[in-house]
Design a protein around this motif. Structure first.
Motif, mmCIF file in Angstrom:
data_model
loop_
_atom_site.group_PDB
_atom_site.id
_atom_site.type_symbol
_atom_site.label_atom_id
_atom_site.label_comp_id
_atom_site.label_asym_id
_atom_site.label_seq_id
_atom_site.Cartn_x
_atom_site.Cartn_y
_atom_site.Cartn_z
ATOM 1 N N ASN A 91 0.829 -1.202 0.000
ATOM 2 C CA ASN A 91 0.000 0.000 0.000
ATOM 3 C C ASN A 91 0.872 1.264 0.000
ATOM 4 O O ASN A 91 0.618 2.201 -0.763
ATOM 5 C CB ASN A 91 -0.929 -0.009 1.220
ATOM 6 N N ILE A 92 1.911 1.273 0.827
ATOM 7 C CA ILE A 92 2.806 2.432 0.917
ATOM 8 C C ILE A 92 3.553 2.633 -0.397
ATOM 9 O O ILE A 92 3.703 3.755 -0.874
ATOM 10 C CB ILE A 92 3.798 2.255 2.089
ATOM 11 N N VAL A 93 4.005 1.534 -1.009
ATOM 12 C CA VAL A 93 4.730 1.631 -2.289
ATOM 13 C C VAL A 93 3.830 2.234 -3.360
ATOM 14 O O VAL A 93 4.248 3.109 -4.115
ATOM 15 C CB VAL A 93 5.256 0.244 -2.729
ATOM 16 N N ARG A 94 2.585 1.799 -3.400
ATOM 17 C CA ARG A 94 1.654 2.330 -4.395
ATOM 18 C C ARG A 94 1.439 3.833 -4.184
ATOM 19 O O ARG A 94 1.485 4.617 -5.142
ATOM 20 C CB ARG A 94 0.336 1.562 -4.299
ATOM 21 N N LEU A 95 1.242 4.257 -2.938
ATOM 22 C CA LEU A 95 1.033 5.680 -2.646
ATOM 23 C C LEU A 95 2.280 6.508 -2.940
ATOM 24 O O LEU A 95 2.194 7.607 -3.510
ATOM 25 C CB LEU A 95 0.618 5.863 -1.185
ATOM 26 N N LEU A 96 3.450 5.981 -2.558
ATOM 27 C CA LEU A 96 4.699 6.698 -2.835
ATOM 28 C C LEU A 96 4.960 6.819 -4.334
ATOM 29 O O LEU A 96 5.399 7.867 -4.810
ATOM 30 C CB LEU A 96 5.876 5.987 -2.170
ATOM 31 N N ALA A 97 4.720 5.740 -5.062
ATOM 32 C CA ALA A 97 4.953 5.759 -6.511
ATOM 33 C C ALA A 97 4.088 6.821 -7.182
ATOM 34 O O ALA A 97 4.554 7.553 -8.057
ATOM 35 C CB ALA A 97 4.672 4.383 -7.109
ATOM 36 N N ARG A 98 2.840 6.925 -6.746
ATOM 37 C CA ARG A 98 1.944 7.927 -7.321
ATOM 38 C C ARG A 98 2.382 9.338 -6.939
ATOM 39 O O ARG A 98 2.415 10.235 -7.780
ATOM 40 C CB ARG A 98 0.512 7.677 -6.854
ATOM 41 N N ALA A 99 2.748 9.549 -5.683
ATOM 42 C CA ALA A 99 3.103 10.891 -5.209
ATOM 43 C C ALA A 99 4.444 11.367 -5.776
ATOM 44 O O ALA A 99 4.604 12.542 -6.090
ATOM 45 C CB ALA A 99 3.147 10.911 -3.686
ATOM 46 N N LEU A 100 5.404 10.461 -5.911
ATOM 47 C CA LEU A 100 6.743 10.847 -6.348
ATOM 48 C C LEU A 100 6.993 10.602 -7.826
ATOM 49 O O LEU A 100 8.084 10.888 -8.326
ATOM 50 C CB LEU A 100 7.791 10.095 -5.521
ATOM 51 N N ASP A 101 6.005 10.053 -8.518
ATOM 52 C CA ASP A 101 6.121 9.745 -9.950
ATOM 53 C C ASP A 101 7.329 8.836 -10.213
ATOM 54 O O ASP A 101 8.189 9.128 -11.051
ATOM 55 C CB ASP A 101 6.205 11.030 -10.782
ATOM 56 N N ILE A 102 7.375 7.743 -9.461
ATOM 57 C CA ILE A 102 8.417 6.723 -9.609
ATOM 58 C C ILE A 102 7.702 5.428 -9.967
ATOM 59 O O ILE A 102 6.669 5.113 -9.376
ATOM 60 C CB ILE A 102 9.205 6.526 -8.294
ATOM 61 N N PRO A 103 8.216 4.640 -10.924
ATOM 62 C CA PRO A 103 7.580 3.359 -11.244
ATOM 63 C C PRO A 103 7.531 2.448 -10.012
ATOM 64 O O PRO A 103 8.478 2.385 -9.229
ATOM 65 C CB PRO A 103 8.485 2.765 -12.324
ATOM 66 N N VAL A 104 6.418 1.746 -9.853
ATOM 67 C CA VAL A 104 6.203 0.885 -8.694
ATOM 68 C C VAL A 104 7.301 -0.173 -8.601
ATOM 69 O O VAL A 104 7.822 -0.446 -7.513
ATOM 70 C CB VAL A 104 4.801 0.220 -8.764
ATOM 71 N N GLU A 105 7.694 -0.770 -9.728
ATOM 72 C CA GLU A 105 8.702 -1.821 -9.722
ATOM 73 C C GLU A 105 10.040 -1.293 -9.192
ATOM 74 O O GLU A 105 10.736 -1.963 -8.424
ATOM 75 C CB GLU A 105 8.910 -2.403 -11.133
ATOM 76 N N LYS A 106 10.406 -0.092 -9.633
ATOM 77 C CA LYS A 106 11.674 0.499 -9.190
ATOM 78 C C LYS A 106 11.635 0.772 -7.687
ATOM 79 O O LYS A 106 12.606 0.507 -6.973
ATOM 80 C CB LYS A 106 11.938 1.794 -9.956
ATOM 81 N N LEU A 107 10.513 1.272 -7.197
ATOM 82 C CA LEU A 107 10.370 1.563 -5.775
ATOM 83 C C LEU A 107 10.380 0.280 -4.945
ATOM 84 O O LEU A 107 11.009 0.219 -3.881
ATOM 85 C CB LEU A 107 9.074 2.345 -5.538
ATOM 86 N N GLN A 108 9.729 -0.764 -5.435
ATOM 87 C CA GLN A 108 9.740 -2.054 -4.728
ATOM 88 C C GLN A 108 11.158 -2.611 -4.657
ATOM 89 O O GLN A 108 11.566 -3.156 -3.629
ATOM 90 C CB GLN A 108 8.815 -3.057 -5.415
ATOM 91 N N ALA A 109 11.907 -2.485 -5.735
ATOM 92 C CA ALA A 109 13.289 -2.973 -5.747
ATOM 93 C C ALA A 109 14.138 -2.205 -4.732
ATOM 94 O O ALA A 109 14.953 -2.804 -4.016
ATOM 95 C CB ALA A 109 13.890 -2.830 -7.147
ATOM 96 N N ARG A 110 13.952 -0.894 -4.644
ATOM 97 C CA ARG A 110 14.701 -0.082 -3.676
ATOM 98 C C ARG A 110 14.371 -0.495 -2.243
ATOM 99 O O ARG A 110 15.242 -0.545 -1.390
ATOM 100 C CB ARG A 110 14.369 1.410 -3.830
ATOM 101 N N LEU A 111 13.087 -0.781 -1.988
ATOM 102 C CA LEU A 111 12.660 -1.116 -0.633
ATOM 103 C C LEU A 111 12.966 -2.565 -0.251
ATOM 104 O O LEU A 111 12.795 -2.946 0.892
ATOM 105 C CB LEU A 111 11.169 -0.828 -0.454
#
Length: 161
Positions: A91-111
């Motif tokens: 849920n947090i990844v989805r919200l962050l991806a939308r707010a920061l305009d970062i692809p969800v996959e890239k954000l999941q990999a970072r986390l």
């Protein structure tokens, strides 16, 4: 022989006993603080000695000979995370991806990284801050979701490009 009056001797002994009792109380309290464990004191000590605080120096302005600013520092916020402390990650990844305009996959990999500190976005814009507040990643009182925090930084701005 000169003997003290009976009343004075009793008061002197009472004063000596009082000082001895006060010393015993001080020794007992210092023993309880230093030797016995107190969870409240342990938490305070841990917070004071093991807490992490990021400090960055404040850079000065660069001016020309007439005092015109060539480069100045502006305060900004950056978003950082401790991936292991983030709950409800999807849920947090989805919200962050939308707010920061970062692809969800890239954000999941970072986390998924096994680190205690990662930058998610340096020098957030006002629009990104508003989106983070709107998505309730940043609460109205300024608190963030557990595992995320804002770091105050300064960035360099050149007024005349």
């Amino acid at each position: 022989m000169n003997r003290p009056v009976d009343g004075v001797g009793k008061r002197l002994r009472a004063l000596q006993f009082g000082m001895l009792a006060l010393g015993a109380v001080v020794i007992a309290r210092s023993f309880s603080i230093q030797i016995l464990t107190d969870s409240r004191l342990e938490r305070m000590a841990r917070r004071q000695f093991q807490g992490k605080m990021l400090l960055s120096p404040r850079r000065g302005a660069i001016v020309d000979r007439n005092g015109e600013a060539l480069a100045v520092s502006v305060d900004s916020s950056s978003l950082a995370a401790n991936p292991s402390k983030i709950r409800r990650r999807s849920n947090i990844v989805r919200l962050l991806a939308r707010a920061l305009d970062i692809p969800v996959e890239k954000l999941q990999a970072r986390l998924r990284e096994k680190r205690e500190f990662i930058w998610l976005r340096r020098h957030l814009t006002e629009q990104e801050m508003n989106l983070l507040k709107k998505s309730q990643i940043i609460a109205a009182d300024g608190d963030l979701v557990e595992g995320l925090w804002l770091v105050r930084e300064s960035r360099r701005v050149h007024p005349h490009h």
